[in-house]
Design a protein around this motif. Sequence first.
Motif, PDB file in Angstrom:
ATOM      1  N   SER A 328      49.433  50.306  57.342  1.00  0.00           N
ATOM      2  CA  SER A 328      48.323  50.029  56.435  1.00  0.00           C
ATOM      3  C   SER A 328      48.791  49.368  55.145  1.00  0.00           C
ATOM      4  N   ALA A 329      50.046  49.608  54.767  1.00  0.00           N
ATOM      5  CA  ALA A 329      50.552  49.065  53.504  1.00  0.00           C
ATOM      6  C   ALA A 329      50.751  47.558  53.552  1.00  0.00           C
ATOM      7  N   THR A 330      50.747  46.970  54.742  1.00  0.00           N
ATOM      8  CA  THR A 330      50.959  45.521  54.861  1.00  0.00           C
ATOM      9  C   THR A 330      49.654  44.738  54.947  1.00  0.00           C
ATOM     10  N   ILE A 331      48.532  45.435  55.022  1.00  0.00           N
ATOM     11  CA  ILE A 331      47.251  44.757  55.246  1.00  0.00           C
ATOM     12  C   ILE A 331      46.882  43.873  54.055  1.00  0.00           C
ATOM     13  N   THR A 332      47.161  44.331  52.841  1.00  0.00           N
ATOM     14  CA  THR A 332      46.806  43.542  51.663  1.00  0.00           C
ATOM     15  C   THR A 332      47.515  42.194  51.657  1.00  0.00           C
ATOM     16  N   SER A 333      48.797  42.191  52.006  1.00  0.00           N
ATOM     17  CA  SER A 333      49.536  40.925  52.033  1.00  0.00           C
ATOM     18  C   SER A 333      48.995  39.998  53.107  1.00  0.00           C
ATOM     19  N   VAL A 397      55.501  41.333  51.236  1.00  0.00           N
ATOM     20  CA  VAL A 397      54.412  41.719  50.335  1.00  0.00           C
ATOM     21  C   VAL A 397      54.543  40.994  48.990  1.00  0.00           C
ATOM     22  N   LEU A 398      55.757  40.889  48.467  1.00  0.00           N
ATOM     23  CA  LEU A 398      55.975  40.182  47.200  1.00  0.00           C
ATOM     24  C   LEU A 398      55.624  38.701  47.312  1.00  0.00           C
ATOM     25  N   PHE A 399      55.983  38.092  48.435  1.00  0.00           N
ATOM     26  CA  PHE A 399      55.656  36.676  48.625  1.00  0.00           C
ATOM     27  C   PHE A 399      54.140  36.465  48.729  1.00  0.00           C
ATOM     28  N   SER A 400      53.419  37.466  49.202  1.00  0.00           N
ATOM     29  CA  SER A 400      51.958  37.333  49.276  1.00  0.00           C
ATOM     30  C   SER A 400      51.353  37.227  47.878  1.00  0.00           C
ATOM     31  N   ILE A 401      51.908  37.967  46.921  1.00  0.00           N
ATOM     32  CA  ILE A 401      51.434  37.874  45.531  1.00  0.00           C
ATOM     33  C   ILE A 401      51.716  36.476  44.981  1.00  0.00           C
ATOM     34  N   ALA A 402      52.925  35.971  45.254  1.00  0.00           N
ATOM     35  CA  ALA A 402      53.285  34.618  44.803  1.00  0.00           C
ATOM     36  C   ALA A 402      52.365  33.577  45.445  1.00  0.00           C
ATOM     37  N   CYS A 403      51.992  33.803  46.701  1.00  0.00           N
ATOM     38  CA  CYS A 403      51.101  32.874  47.410  1.00  0.00           C
ATOM     39  C   CYS A 403      49.746  32.797  46.725  1.00  0.00           C
ATOM     40  N   ALA A 404      49.173  33.959  46.394  1.00  0.00           N
ATOM     41  CA  ALA A 404      47.854  33.990  45.758  1.00  0.00           C
ATOM     42  C   ALA A 404      47.891  33.374  44.360  1.00  0.00           C
ATOM     43  N   GLY A 483      44.055  41.491  62.176  1.00  0.00           N
ATOM     44  CA  GLY A 483      42.638  41.589  62.462  1.00  0.00           C
ATOM     45  C   GLY A 483      41.894  42.374  61.403  1.00  0.00           C
ATOM     46  N   VAL A 484      42.470  43.501  60.980  1.00  0.00           N
ATOM     47  CA  VAL A 484      41.857  44.280  59.901  1.00  0.00           C
ATOM     48  C   VAL A 484      41.824  43.448  58.619  1.00  0.00           C
ATOM     49  N   ALA A 485      42.881  42.685  58.378  1.00  0.00           N
ATOM     50  CA  ALA A 485      42.915  41.826  57.194  1.00  0.00           C
ATOM     51  C   ALA A 485      41.829  40.757  57.249  1.00  0.00           C
ATOM     52  N   ASN A 486      41.562  40.226  58.456  1.00  0.00           N
ATOM     53  CA  ASN A 486      40.490  39.239  58.597  1.00  0.00           C
ATOM     54  C   ASN A 486      39.121  39.846  58.294  1.00  0.00           C
ATOM     55  N   ILE A 487      38.906  41.059  58.799  1.00  0.00           N
ATOM     56  CA  ILE A 487      37.646  41.739  58.498  1.00  0.00           C
ATOM     57  C   ILE A 487      37.544  42.008  56.996  1.00  0.00           C
ATOM     58  N   ALA A 488      38.649  42.468  56.406  1.00  0.00           N
ATOM     59  CA  ALA A 488      38.664  42.701  54.962  1.00  0.00           C
ATOM     60  C   ALA A 488      38.401  41.406  54.205  1.00  0.00           C
ATOM     61  N   SER A 489      38.920  40.280  54.715  1.00  0.00           N
ATOM     62  CA  SER A 489      38.681  38.987  54.080  1.00  0.00           C
ATOM     63  C   SER A 489      37.194  38.663  54.071  1.00  0.00           C
ATOM     64  N   THR A 490      36.537  38.905  55.213  1.00  0.00           N
ATOM     65  CA  THR A 490      35.104  38.648  55.306  1.00  0.00           C
ATOM     66  C   THR A 490      34.334  39.499  54.300  1.00  0.00           C
ATOM     67  N   VAL A 491      34.709  40.777  54.197  1.00  0.00           N
ATOM     68  CA  VAL A 491      34.043  41.680  53.257  1.00  0.00           C
ATOM     69  C   VAL A 491      34.274  41.243  51.816  1.00  0.00           C
ATOM     70  N   VAL A 492      35.518  40.889  51.500  1.00  0.00           N
ATOM     71  CA  VAL A 492      35.843  40.461  50.132  1.00  0.00           C
ATOM     72  C   VAL A 492      35.078  39.196  49.759  1.00  0.00           C
ATOM     73  N   GLY A 532      48.594  46.457  46.355  1.00  0.00           N
ATOM     74  CA  GLY A 532      49.137  46.694  47.689  1.00  0.00           C
ATOM     75  C   GLY A 532      50.634  46.934  47.675  1.00  0.00           C
ATOM     76  N   PHE A 533      51.354  46.238  46.790  1.00  0.00           N
ATOM     77  CA  PHE A 533      52.801  46.440  46.703  1.00  0.00           C
ATOM     78  C   PHE A 533      53.132  47.837  46.188  1.00  0.00           C
ATOM     79  N   ILE A 534      52.365  48.311  45.214  1.00  0.00           N
ATOM     80  CA  ILE A 534      52.581  49.672  44.699  1.00  0.00           C
ATOM     81  C   ILE A 534      52.362  50.694  45.827  1.00  0.00           C
ATOM     82  N   TYR A 535      51.314  50.477  46.596  1.00  0.00           N
ATOM     83  CA  TYR A 535      51.034  51.378  47.722  1.00  0.00           C
ATOM     84  C   TYR A 535      52.149  51.306  48.767  1.00  0.00           C
ATOM     85  N   PHE A 536      52.685  50.103  49.003  1.00  0.00           N
ATOM     86  CA  PHE A 536      53.777  49.933  49.971  1.00  0.00           C
ATOM     87  C   PHE A 536      55.018  50.711  49.541  1.00  0.00           C
ATOM     88  N   VAL A 537      55.352  50.631  48.260  1.00  0.00           N
ATOM     89  CA  VAL A 537      56.522  51.364  47.747  1.00  0.00           C
ATOM     90  C   VAL A 537      56.326  52.866  47.939  1.00  0.00           C
TER      91      VAL A 537
END
Length: 562
Positions: A328-333, A397-404, A483-492, A532-537
């Motif tokens: 679950s900790a990787t879903i945000t990235s 996860v860190l690279f996902s923050i840089a991506c955004a 897949g969960v991230a895609n659903i979360a994307s739709t919701v966001v 998400g990174f804080i949760y991952f740690v």
Amino acid sequence: MERTHMDEHVHSSRRGGLQTVPFIIINEGCERIVNVAVSANIIIYLTKEYHMGSAESAMVLFIYQAATNFLPIFGAIVSDALLGRFLTISLTLFACTIGAVLLWLTTVVPTLVAEDCSNEDQSCHSPTTLQFFVLLTSLLFLSIGASGVRPCSLPFGVDQFTHWSGAPKDRALKVLFGWYYVSMGGSAIISITLIVYLQDKLGWKIGFAISMVIAAFAAILNIVTSPLYIKVKPQKSTWISLVQVVFIAIRNRHIQLPKAAGENDLHYCNVGGLAMVPSSKMRFLNRACVLRAHVESSNTEVLNSWSVCTVEQVEDIKRVLSVIPMWSATITSLLIQTASFRVLQAETMDRHVGSTRFQMPAGSVAIFEGITFTLVSGCITGREKTLSHKQKMGIGVLFSIACALSASVVEAIRRKQATRQGLENNTDDGGVVNMSVLWLAPQCVFAGLISAFGSIGQIEFYYEVLPKSMSSLALALLPLAIGVANIASTVVVKLVKVITCSGGRVGWLLDNLNQGHYDYFYFVLAMLGIAGFIYFVACCYWFEEPSPNQLVQSNEDEPNMR
């Protein structure tokens, strides 16, 4: 008496081995080529041919991607428990072909072709119910194609070396895993360059026909090469045992467990001459393997009943449950990686390559992501292990923050340039922002690094931690997270649209990118990435690496491997 997998196949020296690896990789690669090409360009097809808005098209894309990544968990269960990997791959490759055929039919059958709006005097209408139904059905079958191929291909390749052992097997598996990662990146590169280019230049009819031929080729190749494969039978008991452990633990909830970690005051059900005790984590499940006074551990009928489980069964379900927080900790990235409008952004930018007349298709902008993933994943897997699986996941996860953050900055610059050119109300082909599409390259590179570190780290982590009898599940957890991230994307996206448009305000996610504020949207994703990174740690701190020392074995001979 059931024959073991070794007994079934050891005499079939002509089956399995390295000769099967190219065919398995080709089949898996063909499925990815078809689905990745659809993911890369379907949003353009929806906006141009089906006359849908940008946000609505993106939502269809997110849902399709969610199905493509969510269904593999069911494919893994069906494969491991019912059909076996070969039959699952065969059926889902056939489903992928059906999906590709239906998608092609939306370009050639008159009743399925969307209305042509090239005439300015002609008003455009939304697609008919039948047209939209066939389109969605084609996407569903394409998703079903991914549901079996993606979680089963790598474990099916591992099955081909069941009769190998020692160093030769280790080297062979390293080759298999290496080529599997290359196929992931290589198929993406082919999709977002060649296939998307042909769709853009030769038209949807020819572009979708090529995808149809590729899918059919893979389905036929898999059947033709069938005699070469070792086909391991599914193990229904593996999945049933998970249910048994939970059921029996609940039924035995009144049993008092000793406070000591070793729990030596109780007797536990074991097989194969072992004298093991369950680990101390998730102790409530230990009640499932407690032996009653009148039950003997040597009574094999007990193992097939719903009265008691073995210590090994209990530890297996603990392994499955223990990876859920890390998963679950990787879903945000992954959400940041999927919730992107860069194809629509590329449509408004200068896509010429250098001073040439060649114009890059908007869907091909992800080429930088594919190249980055292929090169970096090859370096990671080609060397000795220097980073742990959790470290790779954390870097992703860190690279996902840089991506955004990169996406937010670039979109802010693109929007300002469009305003300077007076293009706020112009989204036609003539209204191209004087800004190279290469500005989108950094966020694509970061997206490739997310996959190269995060995705590969997840695959290796799940494959190492979970029981080997659930290897298809290990490969399905990553697509499930996507897949969960895609659903979360739709919701966001929906929430951002509703919140920013409330009170009569101009929203962030308008169909006209030049009037919207997609840069604000990307910044919100970056903030989610930090959380998400804080949760991952925190999950890394909580997670305990499974250790054989948690199981106390007797001094008897070591049992046979499963």
